[in-house]
Design an enzyme around this catalytic site. Structure first.
Site, mmCIF file in Angstrom:
data_model
loop_
_atom_site.group_PDB
_atom_site.id
_atom_site.type_symbol
_atom_site.label_atom_id
_atom_site.label_comp_id
_atom_site.label_asym_id
_atom_site.label_seq_id
_atom_site.Cartn_x
_atom_site.Cartn_y
_atom_site.Cartn_z
ATOM 1 C CB THR A 99 13.532 16.795 -74.800
ATOM 2 O OG1 THR A 99 14.863 16.523 -75.229
ATOM 3 C CG2 THR A 99 13.327 16.292 -73.386
ATOM 4 C CB VAL A 116 11.843 12.151 -70.939
ATOM 5 C CG1 VAL A 116 12.065 13.202 -72.002
ATOM 6 C CG2 VAL A 116 10.373 11.988 -70.634
ATOM 7 C CB CYS A 117 16.674 10.419 -73.331
ATOM 8 S SG CYS A 117 16.276 9.545 -74.855
ATOM 9 C CE LYS A 118 20.106 16.534 -78.710
ATOM 10 N NZ LYS A 118 19.313 16.607 -79.887
#
Length: 135
Positions: A123, A94-96
């Site tokens: 996210t 997961v990242c932005k």
């Protein structure tokens, strides 16, 4: 046939073909396995799923997925041993927005992790769907 052989039209046709290829190239490139927010939630609820947040520690502190482990992407290769016990489990990176997590998924896959997925939209999409964020 005369239309195609005309030099000016040939240039236009070539530009159209090149533009079409440029538009299709990202779709045709293998980006690794991705999961939607719903699929990720299902995997997390089934257990034995590692959620690996590859954002910086500062970004992680602003809010992250439940039970996520934070290892920034630039440190992942050096800290991969910390994830050894999850080698045969599902790993969701997961990242932005989903760009760094795709890179992290590639690193993990090359390191021999069996089931690695990148969260589509990161996210940002997770928040838009109203799913839980831990601060």
């Amino acid at each position: 046939m005369k239309f195609i052989l005309d030099w000016n039209n040939l240039i236009l046709i070539a530009m159209a073909v090149v533009s079409g290829i440029a538009l299709l190239l990202p779709v045709l490139q293998r980006r690794g396995a991705r999961v939607s927010q719903i699929q990720a939630t299902q995997m997390m609820n089934q257990g034995k799923t590692l959620v690996l947040d590859v954002r910086s520690a500062e970004e992680f502190a602003t809010g992250h997925l439940p039970k996520a482990k934070n290892i920034p992407l630039q440190e992942l290769a050096q800290r991969i041993a910390e994830l050894e016990k999850s080698r045969n489990n599902v790993v969701i990176t997961v990242c932005k927005s989903g760009v760094r997590s795709a890179s992290a998924a590639s690193v993990l896959t090359k390191a021999g992790f069996a089931q690695v997925f990148s969260l589509e939209g990161g996210t940002d999409s997770w928040r838009e769907q109203g799913l839980p964020i831990i601060k």
